[in-house]
Design a protein around this motif. Sequence first.
Motif, PDB file in Angstrom:
ATOM      1  N   VAL A 111       0.839  -1.196   0.000  1.00  0.00           N
ATOM      2  CA  VAL A 111       0.000   0.000   0.000  1.00  0.00           C
ATOM      3  C   VAL A 111       0.877   1.248   0.000  1.00  0.00           C
ATOM      4  CG1 VAL A 111      -1.703   1.293   1.366  1.00  0.00           C
ATOM      5  CG2 VAL A 111      -1.897  -1.190   1.150  1.00  0.00           C
ATOM      6  N   VAL A 112       0.426   2.285  -0.696  1.00  0.00           N
ATOM      7  CA  VAL A 112       1.147   3.558  -0.732  1.00  0.00           C
ATOM      8  C   VAL A 112       0.873   4.305   0.570  1.00  0.00           C
ATOM      9  CG1 VAL A 112       1.492   5.724  -1.963  1.00  0.00           C
ATOM     10  CG2 VAL A 112       0.874   3.657  -3.232  1.00  0.00           C
ATOM     11  N   GLY A 113       1.906   4.484   1.378  1.00  0.00           N
ATOM     12  CA  GLY A 113       1.727   5.157   2.667  1.00  0.00           C
ATOM     13  C   GLY A 113       1.382   4.170   3.761  1.00  0.00           C
ATOM     14  N   PHE A 114       0.579   4.623   4.743  1.00  0.00           N
ATOM     15  CA  PHE A 114       0.216   3.808   5.901  1.00  0.00           C
ATOM     16  C   PHE A 114      -0.676   2.649   5.501  1.00  0.00           C
ATOM     17  CE2 PHE A 114      -2.927   2.817   9.174  1.00  0.00           C
ATOM     18  CZ  PHE A 114      -2.097   2.414  10.203  1.00  0.00           C
TER      19      PHE A 114
ATOM     20  N   ASN B 239       3.712  -3.094  -7.538  1.00  0.00           N
ATOM     21  CA  ASN B 239       2.544  -3.953  -7.336  1.00  0.00           C
ATOM     22  C   ASN B 239       1.796  -3.408  -6.129  1.00  0.00           C
ATOM     23  OD1 ASN B 239       0.678  -6.080  -7.432  1.00  0.00           O
ATOM     24  ND2 ASN B 239       1.921  -7.362  -6.086  1.00  0.00           N
ATOM     25  N   SER B 240       0.792  -2.553  -6.377  1.00  0.00           N
ATOM     26  CA  SER B 240       0.150  -1.845  -5.280  1.00  0.00           C
ATOM     27  C   SER B 240      -1.327  -1.589  -5.563  1.00  0.00           C
ATOM     28  CB  SER B 240       0.855  -0.505  -5.045  1.00  0.00           C
ATOM     29  OG  SER B 240       0.137   0.294  -4.120  1.00  0.00           O
ATOM     30  N   PRO B 241      -2.174  -1.782  -4.540  1.00  0.00           N
ATOM     31  CA  PRO B 241      -3.609  -1.484  -4.692  1.00  0.00           C
ATOM     32  C   PRO B 241      -3.928  -0.010  -4.488  1.00  0.00           C
ATOM     33  CG  PRO B 241      -3.222  -2.340  -2.507  1.00  0.00           C
ATOM     34  CD  PRO B 241      -1.892  -2.388  -3.219  1.00  0.00           C
ATOM     35  N   GLY B 242      -2.925   0.811  -4.199  1.00  0.00           N
ATOM     36  CA  GLY B 242      -3.160   2.235  -3.964  1.00  0.00           C
ATOM     37  C   GLY B 242      -2.926   2.602  -2.510  1.00  0.00           C
ATOM     38  N   GLY B 243      -3.482   3.732  -2.117  1.00  0.00           N
ATOM     39  CA  GLY B 243      -3.297   4.198  -0.746  1.00  0.00           C
ATOM     40  C   GLY B 243      -3.473   5.696  -0.646  1.00  0.00           C
ATOM     41  N   ASP B 244      -2.544   6.358   0.009  1.00  0.00           N
ATOM     42  CA  ASP B 244      -2.637   7.790   0.264  1.00  0.00           C
ATOM     43  C   ASP B 244      -2.268   8.589  -0.989  1.00  0.00           C
ATOM     44  OD1 ASP B 244      -1.141  10.453   1.225  1.00  0.00           O
ATOM     45  OD2 ASP B 244      -2.652   9.910   2.707  1.00  0.00           O
ATOM     46  N   ALA B 245      -3.164   9.476  -1.416  1.00  0.00           N
ATOM     47  CA  ALA B 245      -2.944  10.243  -2.639  1.00  0.00           C
ATOM     48  C   ALA B 245      -1.722  11.147  -2.531  1.00  0.00           C
ATOM     49  CB  ALA B 245      -4.182  11.074  -2.974  1.00  0.00           C
ATOM     50  N   PHE B 246      -1.553  11.818  -1.382  1.00  0.00           N
ATOM     51  CA  PHE B 246      -0.430  12.735  -1.243  1.00  0.00           C
ATOM     52  C   PHE B 246       0.901  11.989  -1.165  1.00  0.00           C
ATOM     53  CE2 PHE B 246      -3.911  15.480   0.368  1.00  0.00           C
ATOM     54  CZ  PHE B 246      -3.775  16.496  -0.556  1.00  0.00           C
ATOM     55  N   ALA B 247       0.889  10.791  -0.570  1.00  0.00           N
ATOM     56  CA  ALA B 247       2.104   9.978  -0.585  1.00  0.00           C
ATOM     57  C   ALA B 247       2.439   9.577  -2.016  1.00  0.00           C
ATOM     58  CB  ALA B 247       1.925   8.735   0.296  1.00  0.00           C
ATOM     59  N   GLY B 248       1.407   9.240  -2.806  1.00  0.00           N
ATOM     60  CA  GLY B 248       1.629   8.900  -4.203  1.00  0.00           C
ATOM     61  C   GLY B 248       2.198  10.063  -4.998  1.00  0.00           C
TER      62      GLY B 248
ATOM     63  N   ILE C 297       4.963  -2.518 -13.975  1.00  0.00           N
ATOM     64  CA  ILE C 297       3.791  -2.853 -13.160  1.00  0.00           C
ATOM     65  C   ILE C 297       3.651  -4.361 -13.175  1.00  0.00           C
ATOM     66  CG2 ILE C 297       1.312  -2.524 -12.867  1.00  0.00           C
ATOM     67  CD1 ILE C 297       1.624   0.175 -14.300  1.00  0.00           C
ATOM     68  N   ASP C 298       4.067  -4.989 -12.078  1.00  0.00           N
ATOM     69  CA  ASP C 298       4.122  -6.447 -12.014  1.00  0.00           C
ATOM     70  C   ASP C 298       2.754  -7.079 -11.804  1.00  0.00           C
ATOM     71  OD1 ASP C 298       6.795  -6.301 -12.380  1.00  0.00           O
ATOM     72  OD2 ASP C 298       7.379  -6.836 -10.337  1.00  0.00           O
ATOM     73  N   GLY C 299       1.925  -6.459 -10.969  1.00  0.00           N
ATOM     74  CA  GLY C 299       0.613  -7.021 -10.679  1.00  0.00           C
ATOM     75  C   GLY C 299      -0.491  -6.008 -10.878  1.00  0.00           C
ATOM     76  N   MET C 300      -0.417  -4.919 -10.122  1.00  0.00           N
ATOM     77  CA  MET C 300      -1.428  -3.874 -10.250  1.00  0.00           C
ATOM     78  C   MET C 300      -0.828  -2.535  -9.871  1.00  0.00           C
ATOM     79  SD  MET C 300      -3.749  -4.539  -6.849  1.00  0.00           S
ATOM     80  CE  MET C 300      -3.981  -6.266  -7.220  1.00  0.00           C
TER      81      MET C 300
ATOM     82  N   ILE D 195      -1.844  -8.011  -2.801  1.00  0.00           N
ATOM     83  CA  ILE D 195      -1.532  -7.324  -1.556  1.00  0.00           C
ATOM     84  C   ILE D 195      -2.791  -7.272  -0.702  1.00  0.00           C
ATOM     85  CG2 ILE D 195      -0.734  -5.146  -0.558  1.00  0.00           C
ATOM     86  CD1 ILE D 195       1.373  -6.674  -2.145  1.00  0.00           C
ATOM     87  N   ALA D 196      -2.650  -7.474   0.615  1.00  0.00           N
ATOM     88  CA  ALA D 196      -3.789  -7.391   1.528  1.00  0.00           C
ATOM     89  C   ALA D 196      -4.387  -5.985   1.469  1.00  0.00           C
ATOM     90  CB  ALA D 196      -3.345  -7.719   2.956  1.00  0.00           C
ATOM     91  N   PHE D 197      -5.638  -5.889   1.009  1.00  0.00           N
ATOM     92  CA  PHE D 197      -6.293  -4.600   0.831  1.00  0.00           C
ATOM     93  C   PHE D 197      -7.781  -4.849   0.640  1.00  0.00           C
ATOM     94  CE2 PHE D 197      -7.679  -0.897  -1.677  1.00  0.00           C
ATOM     95  CZ  PHE D 197      -7.112   0.134  -0.949  1.00  0.00           C
ATOM     96  N   ASP D 198      -8.622  -3.918   1.092  1.00  0.00           N
ATOM     97  CA  ASP D 198     -10.066  -4.063   0.905  1.00  0.00           C
ATOM     98  C   ASP D 198     -10.446  -3.508  -0.466  1.00  0.00           C
ATOM     99  OD1 ASP D 198     -12.738  -4.382   1.065  1.00  0.00           O
ATOM    100  OD2 ASP D 198     -13.044  -3.193   2.884  1.00  0.00           O
ATOM    101  N   TYR D 199     -10.397  -4.367  -1.483  1.00  0.00           N
ATOM    102  CA  TYR D 199     -10.675  -3.928  -2.846  1.00  0.00           C
ATOM    103  C   TYR D 199     -12.134  -3.528  -3.036  1.00  0.00           C
ATOM    104  CZ  TYR D 199      -6.115  -5.947  -3.696  1.00  0.00           C
ATOM    105  OH  TYR D 199      -4.766  -6.216  -3.636  1.00  0.00           O
TER     106      TYR D 199
END
Length: 371
Positions: free
Chosen positions: A24-27, A57-66, A84-87, A188-192
């Motif tokens: 995840v990007v950020g926390f 390979n990331s489901p996303g996260g914090d916009a400002f960290a990105g 981009i290996d996965g997402m 990656i563990a994330f609530d898609y």
Amino acid sequence: MMWSAKGKVMSRLLINGKLVLYGVVGFDFWDECFTANEVVEALAEVGGDEDIDVLLNSPGGDAFAGIAIYNALKAHGGNVTISIDGMAMSAASLLAMAGDEIVMREGALLMIHDPMTFAWGNADDMSKIVARLDKIADQMAGIYARPSGKDKADCRQIMKDETYFDGQEAVEAGFAHRTDEATETDLIAFDYRTYSKAPEHLKLVAKQNNWTFETPPVSQSAASAAPPRQKKEISMSGKPQAADVEAVDLDKVKAEAATAAIKADRERRQVVTSCEDFNQNRDLAEHLLNTTDLSAEDIVASLSHAIKAAPNVPEPEPKPGDLANDGAAQYAASRSKAEQKQPDLGVGATGGKPEGGRLLARAQKQFGGAK
């Protein structure tokens, strides 16, 4: 933190000379994340003019960290190749645009959408949040427009539509330069389910692994109740059949998250306001509750420390007539004096029992009572 054989600090994101941004990007609740600070440190270790391969390979996260990571990669002196290996979803798709070369590996997904947030407040608060999100989205659209050659307005529409691209689609849309083959990567563990148009197999994976945000990641008090890190059991190769996919009510998910956040805040306030030091330092307690993300336990400890650190001020001398200082005796005397001024209701002559008095007789005459 890792150390080399020569005793130098090594970034955990650098593996075999490649910058690996998996998570995840950020926390992140499940501790599968990378931060802007870590990326900057890793790039410094590589060297400002050295070419760098970035595996994403990331489901996303914090916009400002990105955005911060995007700018750090753009400022790097060497050539930046992002694979981009996965997402690369949400904030991760944003930082992917920093690549001098953007490669979509086999089976990879790119997702672009509008920024989101959790909100609480009145109509005026909501209006301010909408304006803030629109401004952030406009800045993001400019970042997507640069590598793709599209207008910002076109990118804004792509964002509003929450658009998913496979490798070939990303190349055709201008968000990647080429496709390539790669081995499969784990999710990656994330609530898609957070994303309204996410592929159904991703939503099901999140549900089966209980990757659920019980509370929004906006405060320490909410994060303290987060679920433990989940073990990854289903990879991208384990796509469920359509018959196994259950519909996900996104509005319900959001409502449950908001309810949980409100409950957590109430419990936090209850702990603080019921502590023995609250009344002695109410102003400080309210300040910490309303303007910080400190947990209830930290606030209680702060109140105790503040009281112990305060200078001993002698109690003021009681003043005559001050009800608070004169105590119960003064209150009793005032009550007795007030009772002496009450109107006489009268007492009957039979056995000393009340028979009505002047006020009671007047009421009986008016409302037809016994005579």
